[in-house]
Scaffold this motif. Structure first.
Motif, mmCIF file in Angstrom:
data_model
loop_
_atom_site.group_PDB
_atom_site.id
_atom_site.type_symbol
_atom_site.label_atom_id
_atom_site.label_comp_id
_atom_site.label_asym_id
_atom_site.label_seq_id
_atom_site.Cartn_x
_atom_site.Cartn_y
_atom_site.Cartn_z
ATOM 1 N N ALA A 106 0.832 -1.203 0.000
ATOM 2 C CA ALA A 106 0.000 0.000 0.000
ATOM 3 C C ALA A 106 0.865 1.251 0.000
ATOM 4 N N LYS A 107 2.071 1.126 0.556
ATOM 5 C CA LYS A 107 3.007 2.262 0.546
ATOM 6 C C LYS A 107 3.794 2.321 -0.767
ATOM 7 N N GLY A 108 3.453 1.450 -1.722
ATOM 8 C CA GLY A 108 4.148 1.445 -3.010
ATOM 9 C C GLY A 108 5.220 0.383 -3.124
ATOM 10 N N GLY A 109 5.191 -0.610 -2.244
ATOM 11 C CA GLY A 109 6.176 -1.692 -2.321
ATOM 12 C C GLY A 109 7.532 -1.251 -1.798
ATOM 13 N N ILE A 110 8.576 -2.029 -2.107
ATOM 14 C CA ILE A 110 9.916 -1.589 -1.713
ATOM 15 C C ILE A 110 10.757 -1.278 -2.932
ATOM 16 N N ASP A 111 11.242 -0.069 -2.995
ATOM 17 C CA ASP A 111 12.185 0.381 -4.027
ATOM 18 C C ASP A 111 11.692 0.013 -5.426
ATOM 19 N N GLY A 112 10.391 0.134 -5.628
ATOM 20 C CA GLY A 112 9.865 -0.142 -6.954
ATOM 21 C C GLY A 112 9.426 -1.572 -7.191
ATOM 22 N N PHE A 113 9.691 -2.447 -6.231
ATOM 23 C CA PHE A 113 9.243 -3.837 -6.370
ATOM 24 C C PHE A 113 7.955 -4.046 -5.582
ATOM 25 N N GLN A 114 7.058 -4.850 -6.131
ATOM 26 C CA GLN A 114 5.862 -5.241 -5.384
ATOM 27 C C GLN A 114 6.163 -6.549 -4.654
ATOM 28 N N LEU A 115 5.497 -6.739 -3.501
ATOM 29 C CA LEU A 115 5.702 -7.973 -2.737
ATOM 30 C C LEU A 115 4.491 -8.884 -2.892
ATOM 31 N N GLN A 116 4.768 -10.202 -2.796
ATOM 32 C CA GLN A 116 3.672 -11.160 -2.900
ATOM 33 C C GLN A 116 3.950 -12.328 -1.951
ATOM 34 N N VAL A 117 2.914 -12.758 -1.238
ATOM 35 C CA VAL A 117 3.068 -13.889 -0.324
ATOM 36 C C VAL A 117 2.706 -15.184 -1.047
ATOM 37 N N VAL A 118 3.582 -16.191 -0.940
ATOM 38 C CA VAL A 118 3.279 -17.519 -1.477
ATOM 39 C C VAL A 118 3.249 -18.476 -0.288
ATOM 40 N N SER A 119 2.072 -19.014 0.038
ATOM 41 C CA SER A 119 2.017 -19.838 1.250
ATOM 42 C C SER A 119 1.995 -21.319 0.931
ATOM 43 N N LYS A 120 2.659 -22.090 1.774
ATOM 44 C CA LYS A 120 2.693 -23.555 1.659
ATOM 45 C C LYS A 120 2.254 -24.139 3.002
ATOM 46 N N ASP A 121 1.486 -25.235 2.917
ATOM 47 C CA ASP A 121 0.919 -25.858 4.113
ATOM 48 C C ASP A 121 1.625 -27.182 4.374
ATOM 49 N N TYR A 122 2.329 -27.280 5.515
ATOM 50 C CA TYR A 122 2.972 -28.571 5.799
ATOM 51 C C TYR A 122 2.179 -29.439 6.776
#
Lengths: 344, 452
Positions: free
Chosen positions: B65-81
């Motif tokens: 929401a703050k514009g990501g970090i240094d021009g990169f967007q972040l994305q969560v990839v979740s795995k269930d063990y």
């Protein structure tokens, strides 16, 4: 001829070796324990013995169920430990019902006697009937099947009962009401709890002994155990006799379950498996198929476990229990009071 | 020869990358950086994993929401063990292989369970992939102690990092600090000089009882059965019970009382009958004698199974009490509940820790991107950035990591089982024994203490 002689000699020498090993191990154990027994003094010794006898009484009540069923149908009833747990689970709501006004902490005095006896009888009856049902559904259809088949259904019934109790109360340790008085005697060495547990077990076991030795049904059970076909020819109703055996085994297990709850004050749905394993060991120890043997085996195993917990380290208790079992069985394959019976 | 030619090629590639970076320092979207999340998310474990996952998602959402970090967007990839409801280390290892295989994953928040970390760490180490755990407390993941070589524990840091420098970090205080802090508390605050120590045969129980006993002996106290070292290096007096076959604790408790114990330290879990021992100590130990445990005993099952003897038990927890959280932390919790929900699978005991762990990952990524002139950093660069991270302001306080990967916020809170409402703040109460709760006593940052 020569071969037979050699075989005889080798069996003599091997039994000599096991005897020597047994003696050496016993010596090591005594040397290891003796200093702590001396150091901790006699009143501590009495306390540990009292705990051991009370535990042994509970093991004995379960062991008798294993030994009776084995004696009559030659089935190691793996579900028996779970029938024991079922007894404790069924008694739990009955004890906390407001009907009796039972309060925790042993404050009930003599007022707890009648309600407790009533709950005992109800639980023993219900559990006995459930076990008769289990026999009817899971074992009777397999009476003439190979011996492994009922063994496997017994394992299945064991998991089934654990599952039912899991659905009922969940997989947590449950507190069991602490109703028995905890008055201490002889400088705090043993408590009223220990005494009550032992008295309850003595009453149940002697009641069983009288039943098996004096009544007609008891005689039918003994006859069926000795030779099922001959017993049938004599007009004994085999199915009814076996049902009665399962009923009585469960009655004692249910009483054991309640006694366990009142003494230990904690139960859970998978309790029956480890306790059942120890009780089964006790039954083999005393001579499987032999009722006084099972009671004696239970008592001895209870004492061994308490001595080891109290003087050595609880970490080794299972190791010591089963090491002693192995030794006794190599020296007396039929157990302490067992007799050599021809394979049927 | 071949080698030097390779170097030349490498440096040419690096130069090219450098050049591109120079041309591309605008704030436009430069791509997506994925943050892996490895947690137990299904069945009975959902109440542990789901709120923890949401903590990570909340941190990432705020950053985007703050514009990501240094021009990169972040994305969560979740795995269930825990696809079958219970954490499965083998599944955790496969999940880690999958995350390693996805080259846009530059860091992983997780795992939840120490047993899973043991399997995942070597896999991630080979790929230089950063792991930040919100909840692992087994010290053997980061510090090589004598107890790590006990057969029941059996792993230590160098064995888990066979390929390169440390890539594992965590925001939870370890069991060493719980055991050590409890020993300080027993010796100094409670004034105990002789204690009985026992464990429930679990690797957690064995470890925490050992750390308690070692520090208690070092302080000058006595463990019944002796402070001397066994052949394996443990304190010889520690007793161990088998939670499945043990019915009566009476004989063991009597032997500890006979040995002069005025209080007990119990290492283990309430689900493995730990607090049944407290219940059965009635009549053997005085009603007000000390019974101290780690966080495995601080739950409602413990209070229920200890029943009438519950009051007076003391337990440590490796997290700050709610009542002592800073104003910023309280605001974060309020904002979180408004954005993500406040149900049992939304907000949990490790939501804030997961949020803080993710914040440190974001700070590490930021540092690595800047060091790489605004370009997508490599995993090794992120790892190096995490290893020298300046303190990050989080709801847990200012978090940075030491050379082992441990947090500088080793906060241990003490709780006492007492009448409901008798303390300033309470954690949980009994389910059947509803009038007794874990009441907050005190808390402190133990970082810098030399335990054990």
């Amino acid at each position: 001829m020569v071969g037979a002689l050699r075989q005889a000699r080798s069996s003599v020498s091997s039994s000599l070796i096991t005897r020597v090993i047994a003696l050496l191990l016993a010596a090591v154990v005594i040397i290891k324990i003796a200093p702590s027994v001396y150091q901790f003094g006699p009143s501590y010794f009495v306390r540990i013995i009292a705990i051991g006898i009370a535990l042994g009484a509970i093991y004995a009540l379960i062991a008798i169920g294993y030994t009776m069923v084995y004696g009559i149908v030659e089935l190691i009833n793996f579900a028996h430990g779970d029938v024991f747990t079922l007894g404790a689970f069924i008694s739990l709501p009955l004890l906390v019902t407001p009907l009796w006004h039972l309060t925790e902490g042993g404050g009930g005095g003599l007022g707890i006697v009648l309600p407790l006896i009533a709950v005992f009888l109800i639980v023993m009856l219900i559990t006995g009937l459930i076990n008769v049902g289990i026999e009817r559904v899971a074992y009777r259809p397999l009476r003439n099947a190979p011996r492994l088949a009922p063994l496997i259904t017994a394992v299945g019934v064991s998991f089934f009962l654990e599952g039912v109790m899991y659905l009922w109360k969940g997989a947590v340790n449950l507190h069991y009401p602490d109703l028995l008085p905890d008055n201490r005697f002889v400088g705090g060495t043993f408590s009223a709890k220990d005494v009550i547990v032992v008295i309850a077990a003595v009453i149940l076991v002697s009641g069983l002994a009288i039943f098996v030795n004096q009544t007609k049904l008891g005689k039918a059970m003994r006859a069926t155990a000795q030779d099922r076909d001959a017993a049938r020819l004599m007009g004994i109703n085999i199915d009814r006799t076996i049902s009665a055996t399962f009923f009585i085994g469960a009655v004692l297990a249910a009483a054991g379950g309640m006694t366990y709850g009142l003494y230990i004050n904690s139960i859970n749905n998978t309790l029956g498996f480890p306790i059942g394993l120890v009780a089964f060991t006790a039954a083999v120890f005393g001579g499987i198929g032999n009722i006084p043997g099972a009671a004696l085996g239970g008592l001895i195993i209870g004492l061994i476990r308490a001595m080891n917990d109290g003087y050595v380290d609880p970490q080794w208790t299972d190791v010591v229990t089963f090491a002693i079992l192995i030794l006794v069985l190599t020296l007396r394959p039929t157990g302490l009071l067992g007799m050599r019976v021809p394979e049927k | 020869m071949v080698r030097s030619r390779g170097l030349v090629v490498l440096s040419l590639v690096a130069l090219a990358a450098f050049a591109c970076g120079g041309n591309n320092t605008t704030t436009t979207n430069k791509g997506t950086i994925k943050i892996g999340v490895s947690l137990p998310l299904s069945g009975a474990s959902a109440s542990d994993g789901q709120p923890t996952l949401k903590g990570a998602e909340f941190a990432v959402n705020q950053q985007n929401a703050k514009g990501g970090i240094d021009g990169f967007q972040l994305q969560v990839v979740s795995k269930d063990y825990a696809p079958a409801g219970t954490p499965d280390p083998a599944v955790g290892k496969n999940d880690m292989l999958a995350l390693v295989g996805d080259t846009s994953v530059l860091a992983v928040m997780g795992p939840f369970n120490s047993g899973v970390a043991k399997q995942q760490l070597p896999v991630a180490n080979q790929a230089s992939l950063v792991l930040v755990s919100p909840a692992n407390t087994n010290p053997c993941l980061t510090v090589d102690l004598a107890a790590c070589h006990f057969p029941q524990i059996g792993f230590w840091p160098s064995q888990l990092r066979p390929y390169g420098p440390n890539n594992y970090f965590r925001v939870a205080a370890t069991d060493v600090y719980q055991g050590g802090a409890a020993a300080d508390y027993a010796f100094t605050t409670l004034g105990l000089r002789t204690v009985g120590v026992f464990n429930d045969e679990s690797s957690y129980g064995i470890g925490i009882a050992e750390y308690f006993a070692e520090h208690f002996c070092k302080l000058g106290g006595m463990v019944v059965g002796g402070c001397s070292a066994t052949a394996a290096g443990g304190v010889s007096g520690i007793k161990q019970y088998d939670p499945t076959s043990t019915a009566s604790f009476a004989a063991m408790l009597n032997s500890l009382q006979q040995g002069g114990a005025k209080g007990l330290y119990a290492g283990g879990n309430a689900s493995l009958k730990l607090c049944v021992a407290r219940n059965q100590s009635n009549g053997i130990f005085a009603a007000d004698s000390a019974f101290v445990m780690g966080d495995g005993g601080v739950d409602s099952e413990c209070i229920d199974t200890a029943a009438a003897q519950a009051k007076g038990m003391v337990g440590t927890v490796a997290a700050e009490d709610q009542s002592k959280l800073s104003a910023d932390a309280k605001k974060m919790v309020t904002d979180f509940k408004a954005a993500m929900g406040s149900g049992p699978t939304d907000f949990g005991a490790y939501t804030v820790a997961a949020y803080a762990a993710t914040q440190t990952i974001i700070a590490g990524l930021d540092k690595a991107i800047k060091a790489n002139n605004g370009n997508m950093p490599s995993r090794a660069q992120v790892r190096d950035a995490m290893s020298n991270l300046p303190p990050v302001a989080t709801p847990l306080g200012n978090v940075s990591y030491d050379k082992n990967g441990d947090t500088t916020q080793q906060i241990i809170a003490f709780y006492k089982a007492d009448a409901k409402g008798s303390g300033s703040s309470e954690l949980t109460c009994g389910a059947t024994n509803t009038n007794v709760c874990w009441e907050f006593v005190s808390s402190k940052n133990y970082a810098g203490q030399t335990y054990p």
